[in-house]
Design an enzyme around this catalytic site. Structure first.
Site, PDB file in Angstrom:
ATOM      1  N   TRP A  52     -15.701  12.191 -13.026  1.00  0.00           N
ATOM      2  CA  TRP A  52     -14.702  11.837 -11.845  1.00  0.00           C
ATOM      3  C   TRP A  52     -14.139  13.123 -11.444  1.00  0.00           C
ATOM      4  CZ3 TRP A  52      -9.624  12.949 -12.727  1.00  0.00           C
ATOM      5  CH2 TRP A  52      -9.014  12.946 -14.015  1.00  0.00           C
TER       6      TRP A  52
ATOM      7  N   GLU B 103       0.865  -1.393  -0.106  1.00  0.00           N
ATOM      8  CA  GLU B 103       0.042  -0.019  -0.010  1.00  0.00           C
ATOM      9  C   GLU B 103       0.860   1.279  -0.022  1.00  0.00           C
ATOM     10  OE1 GLU B 103      -3.193   0.071  -0.597  1.00  0.00           O
ATOM     11  OE2 GLU B 103      -3.201  -2.161  -0.673  1.00  0.00           O
TER      12      GLU B 103
ATOM     13  N   ASN C  57     -10.740   3.688   3.001  1.00  0.00           N
ATOM     14  CA  ASN C  57     -10.243   3.256   1.719  1.00  0.00           C
ATOM     15  C   ASN C  57     -11.362   2.588   0.681  1.00  0.00           C
ATOM     16  OD1 ASN C  57      -8.375   3.230  -0.799  1.00  0.00           O
ATOM     17  ND2 ASN C  57      -8.471   1.098  -0.250  1.00  0.00           N
TER      18      ASN C  57
ATOM     19  N   TRP D  92      -8.777   8.362  -8.402  1.00  0.00           N
ATOM     20  CA  TRP D  92     -10.016   8.786  -9.219  1.00  0.00           C
ATOM     21  C   TRP D  92     -10.038   8.204 -10.518  1.00  0.00           C
ATOM     22  CZ3 TRP D  92     -14.787   9.778  -7.507  1.00  0.00           C
ATOM     23  CH2 TRP D  92     -15.205  10.535  -6.424  1.00  0.00           C
TER      24      TRP D  92
ATOM     25  N   TRP E  17       1.813   1.806  -3.421  1.00  0.00           N
ATOM     26  CA  TRP E  17       0.733   2.535  -4.330  1.00  0.00           C
ATOM     27  C   TRP E  17       0.878   4.022  -4.208  1.00  0.00           C
ATOM     28  CZ3 TRP E  17      -2.651   1.157  -7.999  1.00  0.00           C
ATOM     29  CH2 TRP E  17      -2.865  -0.202  -8.141  1.00  0.00           C
TER      30      TRP E  17
ATOM     31  N   TRP F 116     -20.223  12.901 -19.670  1.00  0.00           N
ATOM     32  CA  TRP F 116     -20.795  12.917 -18.206  1.00  0.00           C
ATOM     33  C   TRP F 116     -22.083  13.689 -18.040  1.00  0.00           C
ATOM     34  CZ3 TRP F 116     -17.928   9.068 -15.893  1.00  0.00           C
ATOM     35  CH2 TRP F 116     -16.527   9.034 -16.401  1.00  0.00           C
TER      36      TRP F 116
HETATM   37  P1  FAD Z   1      -3.366   2.370   4.910  1.00  0.00           P
HETATM   38  O1  FAD Z   1      -4.185   1.270   4.527  1.00  0.00           O
HETATM   39  O2  FAD Z   1      -2.836   2.488   6.445  1.00  0.00           O
HETATM   40  O3  FAD Z   1      -2.357   2.575   4.110  1.00  0.00           O
HETATM   41  C1  FAD Z   1      -0.897   3.048   4.372  1.00  0.00           C
HETATM   42  C2  FAD Z   1      -0.583   4.183   3.487  1.00  0.00           C
HETATM   43  O4  FAD Z   1      -0.424   3.710   2.174  1.00  0.00           O
HETATM   44  C3  FAD Z   1      -1.603   5.476   3.111  1.00  0.00           C
HETATM   45  O5  FAD Z   1      -1.353   6.406   4.234  1.00  0.00           O
HETATM   46  C4  FAD Z   1      -1.211   6.067   2.091  1.00  0.00           C
HETATM   47  O6  FAD Z   1      -0.071   6.799   1.957  1.00  0.00           O
HETATM   48  C5  FAD Z   1      -0.927   4.841   1.236  1.00  0.00           C
HETATM   49  N1  FAD Z   1      -1.985   4.116   0.304  1.00  0.00           N
HETATM   50  C6  FAD Z   1      -2.775   3.175   0.895  1.00  0.00           C
HETATM   51  N2  FAD Z   1      -3.703   3.008  -0.025  1.00  0.00           N
HETATM   52  C7  FAD Z   1      -3.509   3.766  -1.126  1.00  0.00           C
HETATM   53  C8  FAD Z   1      -4.016   3.750  -2.428  1.00  0.00           C
HETATM   54  N3  FAD Z   1      -5.018   3.365  -2.809  1.00  0.00           N
HETATM   55  N4  FAD Z   1      -3.319   4.806  -3.162  1.00  0.00           N
HETATM   56  C9  FAD Z   1      -2.005   5.356  -2.936  1.00  0.00           C
HETATM   57  N5  FAD Z   1      -1.595   5.351  -1.701  1.00  0.00           N
HETATM   58  C10 FAD Z   1      -2.324   4.553  -0.802  1.00  0.00           C
HETATM   59  N6  FAD Z   1      -4.897   8.892  -0.548  1.00  0.00           N
HETATM   60  C11 FAD Z   1      -4.341   9.856  -0.230  1.00  0.00           C
HETATM   61  O7  FAD Z   1      -3.398   9.975   0.534  1.00  0.00           O
HETATM   62  N7  FAD Z   1      -4.918  11.232  -0.438  1.00  0.00           N
HETATM   63  C12 FAD Z   1      -5.850  11.268  -1.187  1.00  0.00           C
HETATM   64  O8  FAD Z   1      -6.202  12.509  -1.843  1.00  0.00           O
HETATM   65  C13 FAD Z   1      -6.535  10.258  -1.751  1.00  0.00           C
HETATM   66  N8  FAD Z   1      -7.769  10.102  -2.476  1.00  0.00           N
HETATM   67  C14 FAD Z   1      -8.264   9.032  -2.701  1.00  0.00           C
HETATM   68  C15 FAD Z   1      -9.425   9.053  -3.825  1.00  0.00           C
HETATM   69  C16 FAD Z   1     -10.086   7.864  -4.036  1.00  0.00           C
HETATM   70  C17 FAD Z   1     -11.407   7.850  -4.937  1.00  0.00           C
HETATM   71  C18 FAD Z   1      -9.493   6.731  -3.542  1.00  0.00           C
HETATM   72  C19 FAD Z   1     -10.539   5.398  -3.892  1.00  0.00           C
HETATM   73  C20 FAD Z   1      -8.430   6.706  -2.813  1.00  0.00           C
HETATM   74  C21 FAD Z   1      -7.746   7.660  -2.381  1.00  0.00           C
HETATM   75  N9  FAD Z   1      -6.677   7.533  -1.598  1.00  0.00           N
HETATM   76  C22 FAD Z   1      -6.043   8.809  -1.332  1.00  0.00           C
HETATM   77  C23 FAD Z   1      -6.189   6.269  -1.341  1.00  0.00           C
HETATM   78  C24 FAD Z   1      -6.320   5.696   0.047  1.00  0.00           C
HETATM   79  O9  FAD Z   1      -7.609   5.855   0.119  1.00  0.00           O
HETATM   80  C25 FAD Z   1      -5.933   6.445   1.156  1.00  0.00           C
HETATM   81  O10 FAD Z   1      -4.446   6.713   1.041  1.00  0.00           O
HETATM   82  C26 FAD Z   1      -6.020   5.548   2.538  1.00  0.00           C
HETATM   83  O11 FAD Z   1      -7.270   5.388   2.635  1.00  0.00           O
HETATM   84  C27 FAD Z   1      -5.409   6.298   3.732  1.00  0.00           C
HETATM   85  O12 FAD Z   1      -5.631   5.632   4.632  1.00  0.00           O
HETATM   86  P2  FAD Z   1      -4.644   4.943   5.728  1.00  0.00           P
HETATM   87  O13 FAD Z   1      -3.473   5.767   5.996  1.00  0.00           O
HETATM   88  O14 FAD Z   1      -5.574   4.550   7.058  1.00  0.00           O
HETATM   89  O15 FAD Z   1      -4.351   3.655   4.820  1.00  0.00           O
END
Ligand code: FAD
Length: 475
Positions: free
Chosen positions: A360, A276, A342, A383, A279, A307
């Site tokens: 989007w 993650e 997420n 997105w 990602w 759209w």
């Molecule tokens: P954890 O599951 O604990 O993950 C640890 C870290 O990994 C996160 O803090 C983040 O830095 C990174 N990470 C995890 N999942 C993703 C992912 N899918 N993409 C990129 N990095 C990821 N994340 C943002 O940081 N900023 C945003 O503006 C953002 N917008 C999003 C919009 C949409 C529509 C979606 C579906 C996802 C988005 N995310 C965004 C990705 C993800 O949802 C969040 O990073 C995650 O929910 C953060 O929660 P956490 O720190 O508890 O995640």
């Protein structure tokens, strides 16, 4: 020339594992500065939730710097060279940023300094690997996540071991007439006190980030791989805003995983958490190689997609009043806390795009304004991924059914009941789709559809089929 080193804080609001700051401290006396640069940000200027977070974060950082942080507002291309000249600085340091507008601005500033005596220190402190460090063997960027992670990241030199905070910082004596302003004069707080509800959910700053990491490693990581999909469970780290603002570095997190002493944590949880983090790196790589990521679909065939523009539907989605409980719960979590889980982000995004047929970029803009982790790269890449127009995107026929998603990932209804309390007395059988509940059950639970809680604003099945037809026409 003085012995002053200016460290320009941006998305690296911490003292530990901050290589550019550490280098600046070695040069002499430190003048730490922050510039609110809406001039260069233009349409990418921070949203409301980010501004609130930044206000708090600058206060905390100033305390860590024993009151020495100098604040400015305006075009950094003018302010940084002026400050360097004003103080006769020997060097200006910063941690590299990768947003297109920041890269263009930073390059222009660096070019100015190249022609002068004042040097610059520009180092990575925000990514595990800088975008250009992870490429395919043929020198082109990865477009698919799994090889990016497995062949690119995991085969690359490991992220550097984190550094301690500088021991004892000698600060430069500030000069009164250097244009600095107060935190209040940055005017970061919204006119309506919406931010007050966000505050209890976050401990902003470097110490808060380290505490969140510890909490997660102690209580969340074990079971992460499956638990991360259940929004009512404590299996996600909530580190995203801390990473975005640089209160913690990704290297600190990566190495904390190496140092885990708890053998009981299965490798699959650790590996999945690392993926993650990757990602996030992938999003930055996408943005770096596709500077239009926030505006244009990566797949050109989506450019002319038609759209629907329905402000009422968009507003219902933003307010968490769509009549689809899991969508409303997510949108209300966002409004109340500045964060959304997420799994639920994917559900609400899919609903906006594939059921409401809304562009989007409308969703991206709302998230940009309301998320405390609003991040240009992650937000745009995610997105586009949900819309199916991005790199390695969800295939067009993957349209989340929000009812099935809720039944699967919020099976006991805890998350919905928390954020949509007007439905809390409904039995689970109807909680995820109150519109099919018999009248007497609704009455007993105190629910009057269209009054106490909205009737669905869209027919899920018909709107899904319409989306499938539209997407099919593109392929
Ligand atoms: P954890 O599951 O604990 O993950 C640890 C870290 O990994 C996160 O803090 C983040 O830095 C990174 N990470 C995890 N999942 C993703 C992912 N899918 N993409 C990129 N990095 C990821 N994340 C943002 O940081 N900023 C945003 O503006 C953002 N917008 C999003 C919009 C949409 C529509 C979606 C579906 C996802 C988005 N995310 C965004 C990705 C993800 O949802 C969040 O990073 C995650 O929910 C953060 O929660 P956490 O720190 O508890 O995640």
């Amino acid at each position: 020339m003085s012995d002053i080193a200016i460290h320009w804080f941006r998305q690296d609001l911490r003292l530990s594992d901050n290589p550019a700051l550490a280098k600046a401290v070695e040069q002499g006396t430190l003048l730490p500065v922050y510039i609110l640069d809406d001039d260069n940000a233009g349409p990418d200027a921070m949203g409301g939730a980010s501004r609130w977070w930044l206000h708090e974060a600058l206060g905390v950082l100033n305390d860590q710097l024993r009151g020495h942080l100098r604040l400015y507002k305006g075009d950094a291309r003018t302010i940084i060279p002026q400050l360097a000249a004003h103080y006769g600085a020997r060097v200006v340091s910063w941690t590299r940023c990768y947003e297109p507008w920041r890269m263009a601005r930073d390059k222009a500033i660096k070019d100015q300094f190249d022609a002068q005596d004042c040097g610059t220190i520009r180092l990575n402190g925000s990514l595990l690997w800088e975008p250009w460090a992870i490429q395919k063997q043929d020198g082109t960027p990865y477009k698919v996540f799994t090889p990016f992670f497995r062949k690119g990241c995991l085969q690359a030199p490991p992220p550097a071991a984190p550094m301690e905070a500088p021991d004892d910082i000698a600060f430069a004596k500030p000069q009164e007439d250097d244009g600095a302003i107060s935190l209040g004069e940055l005017s970061l707080l919204p006119a309506v006190a919406w931010h007050k509800q966000l505050a209890p959910h976050w401990d902003i700053g470097e110490a808060g980030a380290q505490a969140a990491l510890k909490r997660f490693l102690d209580d969340g990581l074990n079971g992460y791989k499956s638990g991360r999909d259940v929004p009512s469970q404590p299996h996600v780290s909530r580190l995203s805003p801390y990473l975005h603002w640089g209160h913690i570095s990704p290297n600190q997190i990566w190495h904390a995983l190496d140092d885990l002493e708890d053998d009981a944590i299965p490798d699959q949880d650790v590996d999945h958490f690392r993926s993650e983090l990757a990602w996030r790196e992938f999003s930055y790589s996408l943005l770096y190689y596709n500077p239009d990521l926030t505006k244009e679909p990566l797949q050109p065939k989506f450019a002319g997609f038609e759209w629907q523009d329905d402000p009422e539907m968009l507003s219902a989605w933003q307010k968490g009043r769509t009549g689809i409980p899991i969508v409303d719960a997510g949108m209300r979590e966002l409004w109340k806390t500045g964060y959304m889980h997420n799994r639920v982000r994917m559900i609400v995004a899919s609903f906006l795009i594939k059921n409401l047929h809304t562009d989007w970029r409308e969703g991206e803009a709302w998230f940009w304004d309301t998320l405390v982790d609003a991040d240009l790269a992650n937000n745009a890449a995610s997105w586009q991924w949900v819309a199916g127009c991005g790199a390695d995107a969800a295939p067009y026929f993957r349209i989340f059914n929000p009812v099935l998603q809720a039944e699967k990932f919020d099976a006991d209804g805890q998350y919905i009941r928390h954020y949509v309390p007007e439905l809390s007395k409904l039995p689970n059988k109807y909680l995820f789709k109150p519109w099919v509940a018999p009248k007497d059950i609704l009455t007993e639970a105190g629910v009057r559809l269209g009054e106490t809680y909205p009737a669905p604003i869209i027919d899920l099945k018909a709107s899904r089929e319409a989306a499938l037809d539209a997407y099919k026409a593109l392929s």
